[in-house]
Design a protein around this motif. Sequence first.
Motif, short mmCIF file in Angstrom:
data_model
loop_
_atom_site.label_atom_id
_atom_site.label_comp_id
_atom_site.label_asym_id
_atom_site.label_seq_id
_atom_site.Cartn_x
_atom_site.Cartn_y
_atom_site.Cartn_z
N GLU A 113 86.16 -63.10 -16.81
CA GLU A 113 86.88 -63.21 -17.45
C GLU A 113 88.17 -63.53 -16.33
OE1 GLU A 113 88.07 -62.09 -21.91
OE2 GLU A 113 89.49 -61.07 -20.52
N VAL A 114 88.78 -64.63 -16.70
CA VAL A 114 90.12 -65.51 -15.44
C VAL A 114 91.67 -64.97 -15.85
CG1 VAL A 114 91.70 -66.29 -13.81
CG2 VAL A 114 88.76 -65.62 -13.61
N THR A 115 92.38 -64.26 -16.05
CA THR A 115 93.64 -64.34 -16.95
C THR A 115 94.68 -65.25 -16.19
OG1 THR A 115 93.37 -62.19 -18.43
CG2 THR A 115 95.55 -62.73 -18.21
N PRO A 116 95.43 -66.47 -16.30
CA PRO A 116 96.20 -66.49 -15.43
C PRO A 116 97.39 -65.97 -15.38
CG PRO A 116 95.70 -67.98 -16.91
CD PRO A 116 94.68 -66.71 -16.90
N LEU A 117 98.26 -66.00 -14.46
CA LEU A 117 100.13 -65.34 -14.64
C LEU A 117 100.65 -66.48 -15.71
CD1 LEU A 117 100.56 -64.58 -10.61
CD2 LEU A 117 100.63 -63.11 -12.80
N ASP A 118 100.42 -67.70 -15.18
CA ASP A 118 101.03 -68.63 -15.52
C ASP A 118 100.08 -69.70 -16.71
OD1 ASP A 118 101.98 -71.47 -17.46
OD2 ASP A 118 103.55 -71.80 -15.24
N PRO A 119 99.77 -69.24 -18.18
CA PRO A 119 98.44 -70.14 -18.05
C PRO A 119 98.59 -71.58 -18.07
CG PRO A 119 99.02 -68.73 -20.10
CD PRO A 119 100.78 -68.57 -18.87
N ALA A 120 99.87 -72.10 -18.12
CA ALA A 120 100.39 -73.42 -17.81
C ALA A 120 99.54 -74.35 -17.16
CB ALA A 120 101.34 -73.81 -18.16
N LYS A 121 99.44 -73.62 -15.93
CA LYS A 121 99.09 -73.69 -14.30
C LYS A 121 97.62 -73.21 -14.09
CE LYS A 121 103.64 -73.19 -12.19
NZ LYS A 121 104.96 -72.81 -11.28
N PRO A 122 96.91 -74.57 -13.76
CA PRO A 122 95.69 -73.91 -12.92
C PRO A 122 95.79 -72.54 -12.12
CG PRO A 122 96.30 -75.96 -11.49
CD PRO A 122 97.18 -75.22 -12.14
N VAL A 123 94.39 -71.66 -11.93
CA VAL A 123 94.03 -70.51 -11.56
C VAL A 123 93.72 -71.38 -9.99
CG1 VAL A 123 93.03 -68.27 -10.65
CG2 VAL A 123 94.25 -68.83 -12.92
N VAL A 124 93.69 -70.59 -8.52
CA VAL A 124 92.90 -70.68 -7.67
C VAL A 124 92.59 -69.21 -6.72
CG1 VAL A 124 93.12 -70.67 -4.83
CG2 VAL A 124 94.57 -72.46 -6.80
N LEU A 125 90.85 -69.05 -7.22
CA LEU A 125 90.85 -67.90 -7.14
C LEU A 125 89.97 -67.78 -5.42
CD1 LEU A 125 89.82 -65.67 -9.29
CD2 LEU A 125 87.67 -66.87 -10.03
N ARG A 126 90.19 -66.59 -5.39
CA ARG A 126 90.05 -66.19 -3.97
C ARG A 126 89.05 -64.81 -4.26
NH1 ARG A 126 90.20 -71.16 -3.99
NH2 ARG A 126 91.16 -71.83 -2.29
N ALA A 127 88.45 -64.72 -3.77
CA ALA A 127 87.33 -63.54 -3.39
C ALA A 127 86.35 -62.26 -1.92
CB ALA A 127 86.83 -63.20 -4.74
N SER A 128 86.76 -61.96 -1.96
CA SER A 128 85.58 -60.90 -1.83
C SER A 128 84.95 -59.97 -2.05
CB SER A 128 86.60 -60.33 0.19
OG SER A 128 86.05 -59.52 1.15
N VAL A 129 84.11 -60.63 -1.97
CA VAL A 129 82.64 -59.05 -2.86
C VAL A 129 81.91 -57.77 -1.55
CG1 VAL A 129 81.79 -58.91 -4.72
CG2 VAL A 129 82.79 -61.12 -3.91
N ASP A 130 81.61 -57.25 -1.28
CA ASP A 130 80.79 -56.15 -0.78
C ASP A 130 79.80 -55.64 -1.70
OD1 ASP A 130 82.22 -56.39 1.59
OD2 ASP A 130 83.36 -54.81 0.85
N LEU A 131 78.50 -55.81 -2.26
CA LEU A 131 77.94 -55.61 -2.50
C LEU A 131 76.53 -55.30 -1.69
CD1 LEU A 131 76.20 -58.38 -3.95
CD2 LEU A 131 77.56 -58.83 -2.48
N GLY A 132 75.29 -54.31 -2.55
CA GLY A 132 74.28 -54.30 -1.93
C GLY A 132 72.82 -54.64 -2.15
N LEU A 133 71.98 -55.22 -1.06
CA LEU A 133 71.32 -55.95 -1.01
C LEU A 133 70.16 -54.62 -0.90
CD1 LEU A 133 72.33 -59.13 0.31
CD2 LEU A 133 72.75 -58.88 -1.88
N CYS A 134 68.64 -54.98 -1.18
CA CYS A 134 67.84 -54.04 -1.31
C CYS A 134 66.14 -55.06 -1.95
CB CYS A 134 67.89 -53.03 -2.66
SG CYS A 134 66.47 -51.72 -2.22
N LYS A 135 65.58 -54.24 -0.99
CA LYS A 135 64.00 -54.30 -1.12
C LYS A 135 63.78 -53.04 -0.55
CE LYS A 135 60.42 -57.75 0.13
NZ LYS A 135 59.58 -58.57 1.08
#
Length: 268
Positions: A113-135
């Motif tokens: 759920e992305v909340t923009p600063l200005d709802p009248a403008k589009p959001v440019v979403l950038r992320a760095s995600v650290d996660l664990g992977l397991c087998k």
Amino acid sequence: MTRTLALALALLPATLLPCGAEMLRQEDIVKAELLPGWREADGRQMAALHLQLRDEWKTYWRAPGDAGVPPEFDWSGSENLAAVRPIWPRPDLFDFQGMQTIGYKHSLVLPLEVTPLDPAKPVVLRASVDLGLCKDICVPAQLVLGDDLPMPGAPDPLIAAALGRLPQDGASAGLADLACTAEPIEDGLRVTARMTLPQGTGPETVVMEPQAPVWVSDATVSRQGDVLVAQADFVPSPGQAFDLTPETLRLTVLDETRAVEVTGCPLR
């Protein structure tokens, strides 16, 4: 190549991860994309992180259990962004070398759920995600993702399906009563939750999540009829105080077929 694929998949291709006798690259284990989703009438954007995992590999829920690694998100490279709230679908329970972990196998669509600063403008979403992977072993991974979120966008069946797998609230699950007690222990607090909740299918796990960043033990769980009792220790870092805020304590009951999530546990 689509804009989403071109921008979303930066999966550190030179990284090699050990897997028994194999040396796997990170992108051999997980493929990721950002689903841009759609804009709601109130200005919020419903997007999602989509992970596709190699057979038998899994990743973790926000509270991963004994041996898992919770994901961490950094949205600081985004534009026109006020907040991002992950909306977690019901996870599964796994046994890993005698320890219980909580997460997702094969794939995960995590609505955002992305909340923009200005709802009248589009959001440019950038992320760095650290996660664990397991087998057979667990390894760290880092994803770098990004996209321009369209206005108004379009319905996405993958996001809609994930939103249909959210935990039940207490009322929907038949929760009739809930109360907690807290008693001091040598290094923190021992919290006991007692709830009147119809039994689900198979063994039950209860996850307690305080708002404060403290270590929480696995809860011991017992049941007598419709009364479910869970007890866990809350231990802050050495030298730090901890005051339980019962209004924000989140409890999640997991079994083979359902999840029930409640926020707030009155102290009695």
